[in-house]
Motif scaffolding. Sequence first.
Motif, PDB file in Angstrom:
ATOM      1  N   TYR A   1      11.274   3.095   0.071  1.00 17.69           N
ATOM      2  CA  TYR A   1      11.287   1.665  -0.262  1.00 17.69           C
ATOM      3  C   TYR A   1      12.267   0.850   0.576  1.00 17.69           C
ATOM      4  O   TYR A   1      12.889  -0.087   0.075  1.00 17.69           O
TER       5      TYR A   1
ATOM      6  N   ASP B   1       9.322   3.698   4.408  1.00 14.60           N
ATOM      7  CA  ASP B   1       8.453   3.106   3.388  1.00 14.60           C
ATOM      8  C   ASP B   1       8.488   3.964   2.109  1.00 14.60           C
ATOM      9  O   ASP B   1       8.517   3.434   0.987  1.00 14.60           O
ATOM     10  N   ALA B   2       8.509   5.282   2.305  1.00 14.34           N
ATOM     11  CA  ALA B   2       8.530   6.187   1.152  1.00 14.34           C
ATOM     12  C   ALA B   2       9.838   6.089   0.359  1.00 14.34           C
ATOM     13  O   ALA B   2       9.903   6.509  -0.797  1.00 14.34           O
TER      14      ALA B   2
ATOM     15  N   VAL C   1       0.868  -1.185   0.000  1.00 11.38           N
ATOM     16  CA  VAL C   1       0.000   0.000   0.000  1.00 11.38           C
ATOM     17  C   VAL C   1       0.898   1.226   0.000  1.00 11.38           C
ATOM     18  O   VAL C   1       1.937   1.238   0.668  1.00 11.38           O
TER      19      VAL C   1
ATOM     20  N   LEU D   1       8.167  15.632   1.774  1.00 12.21           N
ATOM     21  CA  LEU D   1       7.475  14.525   1.089  1.00 12.21           C
ATOM     22  C   LEU D   1       7.920  14.433  -0.374  1.00 12.21           C
ATOM     23  O   LEU D   1       8.105  13.344  -0.917  1.00 12.21           O
TER      24      LEU D   1
ATOM     25  N   TYR E   1       3.891  15.534  11.179  1.00  9.20           N
ATOM     26  CA  TYR E   1       2.498  15.104  11.063  1.00  9.20           C
ATOM     27  C   TYR E   1       1.869  14.912  12.442  1.00  9.20           C
ATOM     28  O   TYR E   1       2.468  14.263  13.297  1.00  9.20           O
TER      29      TYR E   1
ATOM     30  N   LEU F   1      -1.474   4.843   3.645  1.00  8.87           N
ATOM     31  CA  LEU F   1      -1.445   4.185   4.959  1.00  8.87           C
ATOM     32  C   LEU F   1      -1.386   5.227   6.083  1.00  8.87           C
ATOM     33  O   LEU F   1      -2.112   5.139   7.077  1.00  8.87           O
ATOM     34  N   LYS F   2      -0.537   6.220   5.884  1.00 11.47           N
ATOM     35  CA  LYS F   2      -0.389   7.268   6.902  1.00 11.47           C
ATOM     36  C   LYS F   2      -1.675   8.065   7.054  1.00 11.47           C
ATOM     37  O   LYS F   2      -2.131   8.345   8.160  1.00 11.47           O
TER      38      LYS F   2
ATOM     39  N   MET G   1      14.725  11.441  -9.533  1.00 10.33           N
ATOM     40  CA  MET G   1      14.459  10.304  -8.640  1.00 10.33           C
ATOM     41  C   MET G   1      15.753   9.683  -8.124  1.00 10.33           C
ATOM     42  O   MET G   1      15.839   9.293  -6.958  1.00 10.33           O
TER      43      MET G   1
ATOM     44  N   LEU H   1       8.737   8.826  -3.558  1.00 13.15           N
ATOM     45  CA  LEU H   1       7.342   8.669  -3.984  1.00 13.15           C
ATOM     46  C   LEU H   1       7.090   9.565  -5.190  1.00 13.15           C
ATOM     47  O   LEU H   1       7.599  10.686  -5.254  1.00 13.15           O
TER      48      LEU H   1
ATOM     49  N   PHE I   1       7.074   5.626   8.155  1.00 18.09           N
ATOM     50  CA  PHE I   1       6.439   6.211   6.967  1.00 18.09           C
ATOM     51  C   PHE I   1       7.494   6.638   5.941  1.00 18.09           C
ATOM     52  O   PHE I   1       7.405   6.316   4.750  1.00 18.09           O
ATOM     53  N   PHE I   2       8.514   7.337   6.423  1.00 19.89           N
ATOM     54  CA  PHE I   2       9.543   7.802   5.481  1.00 19.89           C
ATOM     55  C   PHE I   2      10.407   6.636   4.967  1.00 19.89           C
ATOM     56  O   PHE I   2      10.829   6.653   3.814  1.00 19.89           O
TER      57      PHE I   2
ATOM     58  N   PRO J   1       2.632   4.376   1.079  1.00 24.41           N
ATOM     59  CA  PRO J   1       2.793   4.843   2.471  1.00 24.41           C
ATOM     60  C   PRO J   1       1.947   6.070   2.802  1.00 24.41           C
ATOM     61  O   PRO J   1       1.521   6.234   3.943  1.00 24.41           O
ATOM     62  N   VAL J   2       1.737   6.925   1.796  1.00 22.55           N
ATOM     63  CA  VAL J   2       0.929   8.133   2.065  1.00 22.55           C
ATOM     64  C   VAL J   2      -0.507   7.715   2.405  1.00 22.55           C
ATOM     65  O   VAL J   2      -1.113   8.246   3.349  1.00 22.55           O
TER      66      VAL J   2
END
Lengths: 278, 309
Positions: B103, B100-101, A3, A94, B86, A8-9, B70, A99, B97-98, A5-6
């Motif tokens: 990978y 995961d962002a 999923v 972000l 957040y 999910l968060k 990228m 992403l 979270f980061f 991550p954004v």
Amino acid sequence: MSVNPVLLKELRQRFRTVKSPLLVSLYLLVIGALVLGFIYLRWRDMPGYYRPDTSREIFIILSMVQLFLVGFVTPGLTAGAISGERERQTLNVLLTTRLTTRGIIVSKMLSSISFMVLLVLATLPLYNIVFLYGGISPSQVLGVFGFYMVTVFLFAAVGVACSTYFKRTGVSTVTSYGIVFILGLGTLLLGGFIYEVLRVPGPGPYQTPLITQFLLDINPVVVMMRILGENGFGPERNIGLPYWAVYILFYVIAGLLLLLWSSSKLNPSRNKGLRFRM
Amino acid sequence: MIKVQGMYKRFGKTTALDALDMEVPRGSIYGLIGPNGAGKTTAMSILATLMLPDGGSAAVDGHDVLSEPMAVRGVIGYMPDFFGVYDGLKTCEYLDFFADAYYVPQSRRKTLIGELLELVNLSDKYDSYVDLLSRGMKQRLALARCLVHDPKVLILDEPASGLDPRARAELKEIIKHLKQLDKTVLISSHILPELGEICDQVGIMEKGRLISSGPVEEITAAGRGASLLRIQVLDKVSGLADFIKPRDNVVSVEQDEGALRVIFRGDPQSRGKLLRDIIEGGWVVTEFAEVRRNLEEAFMAVTGEGVLK
């Protein structure tokens, strides 16, 4: 399958707070109060029995109230999706992750839509009241729910696009509501205006202009009334596609285009063809 | 590791970067200093792929920031000058979270998060909500966030901004530790003495250009030919200041406890001429010496012409 991550968060943040169950409760309270209030008034006038056409009226009222709430809540949920990140100063960080902007936009959209879908689905038990007395087919209920999904999709995409374009959430919210208002009422008024302007005075049948037909086909109120079987709602049509197909095509394509534009707008490296001056 | 060549950036009529050339060697801590509006943040934003330059080129670890954004994002950790966190997320979730962002595989994340929190001295805040952390803790958490994907380069824009002295000292220690981890760090700060302590090299920016660059010792010692002189006379110090100020080679004059601190740009002959003129002017000179400057003084010397005079 992983999923984003954004997404999910966002889901974690949205459903962790007490605000979400409160909003669902409030939403059900508003719709439930209106429906039960209507039933009470009908029952008070004619105590002892209940007619199927009354349950049809309830269904129409329920669906219209829900449509109004969808138009009211969806832009509010999405209009701060990106501008909120900007205002909280979290967007730059972000955007430096791996992403893609498309992934960010779609995740933001999905998290908002998922909550809206939850709100709409939470009202299903209220629709059981209608079934209790008959007069409405399950296919009509399914049609209405499908209609909500398509409508929510475009309204949410409008909110996300405004949120990407405008820096401030306040401006984005007002503009989103304005666009939803145009879709809900503006198309109806404009369609009627064009009809009157192009109408040839005198007796005999008059063919409704295509543009008016189209504007009415994309008006959510008109389309909902048609789904509910109010066939007399709106003029005769001679567009090759059925009204629901025009509605779905317009809402889905417009929504997708808005999402594509938003992800392109958000991408800081979007001008890839830029020539460097050495 | 970072190479910028002839980079331009304009915002309307304002030129933020004017043919900026900069090179940051691999494994070094490079401090970018300059007055407000010098273009530091703009340069860093471009290197972080958040902004497009109007001209020139920039590459990080061999990846062009324009054509391979990228790839650049994969090798950098970026900490902006102002950033938020957040609400409603715990510290471990924030880092997860980061990760995961970027990978980072899920199987590695728990250990990684524990190690990063330990590195930035936040192990005891594993389950705390990020929005409830102090500013200093948020800065350290942001630094940990920059490291989740083990980047080769860290771009830190004013990381010590708004921190109290203790938090600054802690942050400084962490940045020093990053050097041991073989990271290349590009850091901007307005707290120059601290930057002087942690950086191997510094670049001084003014009006969108890098006007001086090199090892800290070199910059503080030479400063583009400028030197700091301490001149002490028996009396009439104020008069001496007025006497010196209008001279061609003098960048600035400051009175400091009965002596003058003069930033002087010139060769030994012109320095000798200055001493002779002072003596001939009737002052009794008790001290005339070049003193070793700190980074702040070097910065003032280099940018002084525009700022002080």
